[in-house]
Design a protein around this motif. Structure first.
Motif, PDB file in Angstrom:
ATOM      1  N   ASN A 122       7.864  15.052   6.876  1.00 47.79           N
ATOM      2  CA  ASN A 122       8.822  15.052   7.983  1.00 47.79           C
ATOM      3  C   ASN A 122       9.152  13.618   8.368  1.00 47.79           C
ATOM      4  O   ASN A 122       8.478  13.002   9.193  1.00 47.79           O
ATOM      5  N   LEU A 123      10.186  13.074   7.753  1.00 41.69           N
ATOM      6  CA  LEU A 123      10.545  11.677   7.983  1.00 41.69           C
ATOM      7  C   LEU A 123      10.918  11.410   9.444  1.00 41.69           C
ATOM      8  O   LEU A 123      10.486  10.421  10.024  1.00 41.69           O
ATOM      9  N   ILE A 140       0.830  -1.194   0.000  1.00 42.11           N
ATOM     10  CA  ILE A 140       0.000   0.000   0.000  1.00 42.11           C
ATOM     11  C   ILE A 140       0.867   1.247   0.000  1.00 42.11           C
ATOM     12  O   ILE A 140       1.839   1.337   0.755  1.00 42.11           O
ATOM     13  N   LEU A 141       0.510   2.214  -0.836  1.00 46.25           N
ATOM     14  CA  LEU A 141       1.097   3.544  -0.782  1.00 46.25           C
ATOM     15  C   LEU A 141       0.068   4.458  -0.121  1.00 46.25           C
ATOM     16  O   LEU A 141      -1.073   4.546  -0.573  1.00 46.25           O
ATOM     17  N   MET A 142       0.466   5.135   0.960  1.00 50.61           N
ATOM     18  CA  MET A 142      -0.463   5.977   1.717  1.00 50.61           C
ATOM     19  C   MET A 142       0.061   7.397   1.816  1.00 50.61           C
ATOM     20  O   MET A 142       1.242   7.621   2.060  1.00 50.61           O
ATOM     21  N   TRP A 183       8.938   4.854   5.036  1.00 49.20           N
ATOM     22  CA  TRP A 183       8.643   6.276   4.900  1.00 49.20           C
ATOM     23  C   TRP A 183       9.403   6.882   3.725  1.00 49.20           C
ATOM     24  O   TRP A 183      10.586   6.615   3.540  1.00 49.20           O
ATOM     25  N   ILE A 184       8.694   7.697   2.930  1.00 51.12           N
ATOM     26  CA  ILE A 184       9.337   8.441   1.848  1.00 51.12           C
ATOM     27  C   ILE A 184       8.896   9.900   1.951  1.00 51.12           C
ATOM     28  O   ILE A 184       7.805  10.195   2.430  1.00 51.12           O
ATOM     29  N   SER A 211       9.037  12.091  -0.733  1.00 44.88           N
ATOM     30  CA  SER A 211       8.675  12.644  -2.040  1.00 44.88           C
ATOM     31  C   SER A 211       8.257  11.522  -2.988  1.00 44.88           C
ATOM     32  O   SER A 211       8.677  10.370  -2.821  1.00 44.88           O
ATOM     33  N   LEU A 212       7.451  11.886  -3.973  1.00 40.37           N
ATOM     34  CA  LEU A 212       7.071  10.931  -5.010  1.00 40.37           C
ATOM     35  C   LEU A 212       8.000  11.022  -6.225  1.00 40.37           C
ATOM     36  O   LEU A 212       7.815  10.279  -7.193  1.00 40.37           O
ATOM     37  N   LYS A 213       9.008  11.898  -6.156  1.00 38.09           N
ATOM     38  CA  LYS A 213       9.854  12.137  -7.329  1.00 38.09           C
ATOM     39  C   LYS A 213      10.613  10.892  -7.768  1.00 38.09           C
ATOM     40  O   LYS A 213      10.943  10.750  -8.945  1.00 38.09           O
ATOM     41  N   GLY A 214      10.907  10.004  -6.834  1.00 36.54           N
ATOM     42  CA  GLY A 214      11.647   8.796  -7.202  1.00 36.54           C
ATOM     43  C   GLY A 214      10.788   7.724  -7.848  1.00 36.54           C
ATOM     44  O   GLY A 214      11.316   6.705  -8.304  1.00 36.54           O
TER      45      GLY A 214
END
Length: 299
Positions: free
Chosen positions: A32-33, A3-5, A46-47, A49-52
């Protein structure tokens, strides 16, 4: 299930993370990681950004809950834009990633609110209601839902979470209401005739899991208990649960002076019922307000 949340550090997201069973692996997008890892530890990856990400291949589901809090500040034009763009832009990016996927997620749960319907009267409002009142809350949710629905495809079903007032002892509206009521200073807001569609946090999370795991569910769902109450009834029930009087109403002009246009959220309401959710077979643990408040305050 992978799951991506988004919104995983909020009131609903944190409770959902704590209730997902073994076998669910969640990746949470957060600004805020360090704070997220400190608060929630290893319940998720935890990420920041979605840039990757080039696509969402490898994810079975998306749960999109992020957004600037709607009731924390007065609604200046600048604040309205923050509220809107924090929801619309992120949802657009998630939809783009879905559309770029060879194997897109099977389900996309996207936040919305009963504010979609705008202010309504005493009539029961289900998901089949076709006459929303055209005001800011409706405009916000209508576009948010429209963007999310662009992720729908033969491979991906989209569920729109039209959420009511989530009752929790950990945050949200109830925690803000408790101090004056505990001091015996609570009362109705405005006329008190406006309906308040509410839902216990446990039912909120259970309903989300139900939609996540039920393959034929798609479209809009009202996430609120089957028995909405007026603001007067809510205030009286809360005061009774606390063993306090309910004697001090807050006049509409005072609320407008304090909160401006944002006071519309408090002075107007909707008698919303979860018709499609119950038709799909979901059963609420807390159907009556008195039992919900008793569980949260005394439990």
């Amino acid at each position: 299930m992978q799951i991506l949340m988004t919104g995983g550090t909020g009131l609903i997201g944190t409770r959902l993370l704590s209730r997902l069973p073994e076998g669910y692996q969640v990746t949470v997008l957060t600004r805020n990681l360090a704070e997220a890892e400190l608060a929630l530890g290893r319940r998720a990856a935890w990420i920041s950004s979605l840039k990757g990400l080039q696509n969402l291949d490898g994810f079975d589901a998306v749960i999109n809950l992020a957004g600037e809090p709607i009731a924390d500040k007065r609604w200046s034009e600048e604040q309205k834009q923050r509220i809107c763009q924090s929801r619309w832009q992120l949802t657009e990016k998630l939809v783009e990633l879905c559309q770029s996927s060879v194997h897109p997620p099977k389900v996309f749960l996207s936040g919305s609110a009963v504010g979609y319907y705008g202010r309504q009267g005493d009539d029961f409002i289900s998901e089949y209601h076709q006459s929303p009142h055209n005001e800011f809350s409706h405009q916000l949710c209508e576009r948010w839902e429209k963007i999310a629905l662009e992720a729908q495809s033969p491979s991906t079903r989209v569920c729109l979470l039209r959420t009511g007032i989530v009752l929790s002892r950990k945050g949200g509206a109830l925690v803000k209401m408790l101090p004056p009521f505990r001091m015996g200073l609570g009362g109705r807001m405005g006329s008190g005739k406006q309906f308040m569609p509410w839902i216990h946090i446990s039912d909120m999370v259970a309903a989300m899991r139900f939609l996540l795991e039920t393959p034929d569910c798609q479209g809009p769902y009202n996430l609120c208990a089957p028995n909405p109450v007026t603001n007067t009834k809510f205030s009286q029930t809360l005061a009774k649960t606390l063993g306090r009087p309910c004697l001090f109403p807050m006049p509409a002009f005072v609320l407008r002076g304090l909160f401006g246009e944002m006071s519309d959220l408090l002075l107007y309401g909707q008698r919303v019922i979860p018709k499609r959710l119950e038709e799909a077979g979901f059963h609420f643990q807390f159907q009556q307000l008195d039992k919900a408040l008793l569980n949260l305050i005394k439990g």
